[in-house]
Design a protein around this motif. Structure first.
Motif, mmCIF file in Angstrom:
data_model
loop_
_atom_site.group_PDB
_atom_site.id
_atom_site.type_symbol
_atom_site.label_atom_id
_atom_site.label_comp_id
_atom_site.label_asym_id
_atom_site.label_seq_id
_atom_site.Cartn_x
_atom_site.Cartn_y
_atom_site.Cartn_z
ATOM 1 N N ASP A 162 35.800 14.571 35.269
ATOM 2 C CA ASP A 162 36.917 15.030 34.438
ATOM 3 C C ASP A 162 37.431 16.379 34.948
ATOM 4 O O ASP A 162 38.640 16.596 35.072
ATOM 5 C CB ASP A 162 36.442 15.127 32.990
ATOM 6 C CG ASP A 162 37.572 15.227 31.984
ATOM 7 O OD1 ASP A 162 38.750 15.010 32.352
ATOM 8 O OD2 ASP A 162 37.284 15.527 30.801
ATOM 9 N N LEU A 163 36.509 17.276 35.272
ATOM 10 C CA LEU A 163 36.871 18.597 35.795
ATOM 11 C C LEU A 163 37.617 18.478 37.121
ATOM 12 O O LEU A 163 38.683 19.081 37.306
ATOM 13 C CB LEU A 163 35.623 19.460 35.963
ATOM 14 C CG LEU A 163 35.807 20.816 36.655
ATOM 15 C CD1 LEU A 163 36.753 21.705 35.864
ATOM 16 C CD2 LEU A 163 34.461 21.500 36.839
ATOM 17 N N ILE B 253 30.218 20.801 25.109
ATOM 18 C CA ILE B 253 29.413 20.069 26.099
ATOM 19 C C ILE B 253 29.058 20.974 27.274
ATOM 20 O O ILE B 253 27.961 20.909 27.815
ATOM 21 C CB ILE B 253 30.118 18.779 26.574
ATOM 22 C CG1 ILE B 253 29.160 17.951 27.434
ATOM 23 C CG2 ILE B 253 31.402 19.064 27.296
ATOM 24 C CD1 ILE B 253 29.668 16.572 27.767
ATOM 25 N N CYS B 254 29.972 21.861 27.636
ATOM 26 C CA CYS B 254 29.720 22.763 28.761
ATOM 27 C C CYS B 254 28.547 23.693 28.451
ATOM 28 O O CYS B 254 27.684 23.906 29.295
ATOM 29 C CB CYS B 254 30.990 23.558 29.061
ATOM 30 S SG CYS B 254 30.914 24.417 30.625
ATOM 31 N N PHE C 101 31.491 14.602 33.150
ATOM 32 C CA PHE C 101 32.075 15.929 32.946
ATOM 33 C C PHE C 101 32.675 16.433 34.257
ATOM 34 O O PHE C 101 33.803 16.917 34.294
ATOM 35 C CB PHE C 101 31.011 16.903 32.433
ATOM 36 C CG PHE C 101 31.543 18.279 32.157
ATOM 37 C CD1 PHE C 101 32.039 18.606 30.912
ATOM 38 C CD2 PHE C 101 31.558 19.254 33.152
ATOM 39 C CE1 PHE C 101 32.545 19.876 30.642
ATOM 40 C CE2 PHE C 101 32.061 20.518 32.900
ATOM 41 C CZ PHE C 101 32.555 20.832 31.640
ATOM 42 N N GLU D 37 26.154 11.074 22.873
ATOM 43 C CA GLU D 37 26.234 12.039 21.770
ATOM 44 C C GLU D 37 24.849 12.371 21.219
ATOM 45 O O GLU D 37 24.573 13.527 20.891
ATOM 46 C CB GLU D 37 27.131 11.493 20.657
ATOM 47 C CG GLU D 37 28.594 11.480 21.015
ATOM 48 C CD GLU D 37 29.469 10.799 19.965
ATOM 49 O OE1 GLU D 37 28.936 10.287 18.949
ATOM 50 O OE2 GLU D 37 30.699 10.770 20.170
ATOM 51 N N PHE E 34 40.089 24.487 31.054
ATOM 52 C CA PHE E 34 39.302 23.253 30.959
ATOM 53 C C PHE E 34 37.984 23.528 30.249
ATOM 54 O O PHE E 34 37.574 22.785 29.349
ATOM 55 C CB PHE E 34 39.042 22.665 32.348
ATOM 56 C CG PHE E 34 38.157 21.450 32.313
ATOM 57 C CD1 PHE E 34 38.690 20.198 32.058
ATOM 58 C CD2 PHE E 34 36.790 21.565 32.519
ATOM 59 C CE1 PHE E 34 37.873 19.072 32.005
ATOM 60 C CE2 PHE E 34 35.968 20.446 32.468
ATOM 61 C CZ PHE E 34 36.510 19.202 32.214
ATOM 62 N N ARG F 195 41.061 17.084 36.604
ATOM 63 C CA ARG F 195 41.971 18.076 36.006
ATOM 64 C C ARG F 195 42.400 19.101 37.050
ATOM 65 O O ARG F 195 43.574 19.386 37.204
ATOM 66 C CB ARG F 195 41.279 18.757 34.829
ATOM 67 C CG ARG F 195 42.051 19.885 34.192
ATOM 68 C CD ARG F 195 42.989 19.490 33.070
ATOM 69 N NE ARG F 195 42.323 18.917 31.935
ATOM 70 C CZ ARG F 195 41.989 19.582 30.836
ATOM 71 N NH1 ARG F 195 42.257 20.874 30.734
ATOM 72 N NH2 ARG F 195 41.388 18.968 29.847
ATOM 73 N N ASP G 62 38.409 23.951 26.588
ATOM 74 C CA ASP G 62 38.624 22.652 25.935
ATOM 75 C C ASP G 62 37.313 21.896 25.750
ATOM 76 O O ASP G 62 37.151 21.142 24.791
ATOM 77 C CB ASP G 62 39.562 21.761 26.767
ATOM 78 C CG ASP G 62 41.000 22.238 26.754
ATOM 79 O OD1 ASP G 62 41.352 23.089 25.897
ATOM 80 O OD2 ASP G 62 41.775 21.772 27.609
ATOM 81 N N LYS G 63 36.394 22.056 26.680
ATOM 82 C CA LYS G 63 35.120 21.314 26.677
ATOM 83 C C LYS G 63 33.938 22.245 26.425
ATOM 84 O O LYS G 63 32.840 22.017 26.920
ATOM 85 C CB LYS G 63 34.917 20.625 28.036
ATOM 86 C CG LYS G 63 36.058 19.760 28.486
ATOM 87 C CD LYS G 63 35.979 18.416 27.866
ATOM 88 C CE LYS G 63 37.063 17.526 28.465
ATOM 89 N NZ LYS G 63 37.007 16.201 27.952
ATOM 90 N N SER G 64 34.157 23.308 25.661
ATOM 91 C CA SER G 64 33.138 24.351 25.524
ATOM 92 C C SER G 64 31.811 23.850 24.962
ATOM 93 O O SER G 64 30.752 24.274 25.419
ATOM 94 C CB SER G 64 33.661 25.507 24.668
ATOM 95 O OG SER G 64 33.959 25.052 23.356
#
Length: 188
Positions: free
Chosen positions: A69-70, A102-103, A66, A18, A95, A73, A98-100
């Protein structure tokens, strides 16, 4: 006792990730020091080095998680035919929505090129690998067409995220799908 240590280790790694992500919103990875990450995370430098050797290894860990996870999914779906590519593309956009946060950071100029290249490979594997089945196209030409579609798609995704996801995942998937299959004549 071990589960407590595992939780502590997980917490430390989470806080470090983080912290790095927060710093990446402000400046490039090459300008971020271990000292800054530790100060932001309120973690001792020796604790940092027990987990990561440098800021690039920490970034790579974030990127790998990341991507895992992608892939997990998207791997839940069995879209292998061309007509199912639209559904897979929509799942990809869902996806990313949902993860905008960090993306956006991982696709920014503040990170390295690894994530972008890996993202291009995943986009190809899950969305484009079955789109061009014309045997009249030689392998070299196919590679150029594929690179154009994949890199263009990645930049469309990046722009969509930067614009606050102004269209739904379904709208974006439809747009991309129609453009790739029909060119400009497919866009309404």
């Amino acid at each position: 006792m071990t589960s407590k240590m595992d939780r502590r280790k997980q917490y430390t790694r989470m806080v470090l990730k983080e912290s790095l992500l927060g710093l990446l919103q402000k400046k490039p990875i090459s300008s971020i020091t271990i000292k800054e990450i530790c100060e932001t995370a309120d973690i001792n430098r020796s604790t940092y080095y027990a987990h990561f050797s440098n800021q690039y290894e920490l970034l790579e860990t974030i990127e790998e998680e990341f991507i895992e996870d992608l892939v997990a999914r998207l791997g839940r779906y069995n879209f292998s035919k061309e007509e199912e590519a639209l559904q897979m593309t929509e799942k990809l956009f869902e996806f990313l929505a949902d993860k905008s946060g960090i993306c956006q950071i991982l696709l920014s100029e503040n990170t390295d090129m690894y994530f972008l290249k890996k993202g291009m490979g995943i986009t190809h594997d899950f969305i484009f690998k079955n789109w061009i089945t014309d045997s009249r196209i030689d392998q070299e030409t196919y590679e150029y067409i594929n690179m154009f579609m994949v890199s263009g798609s990645i930049h469309v995704i990046k722009n969509w995220l930067e614009n606050g996801m102004d269209k739904t995942p379904g709208e974006m998937a439809g747009f991309l799908h129609h453009f790739i299959n029909r060119g400009l004549s497919g866009v309404r």
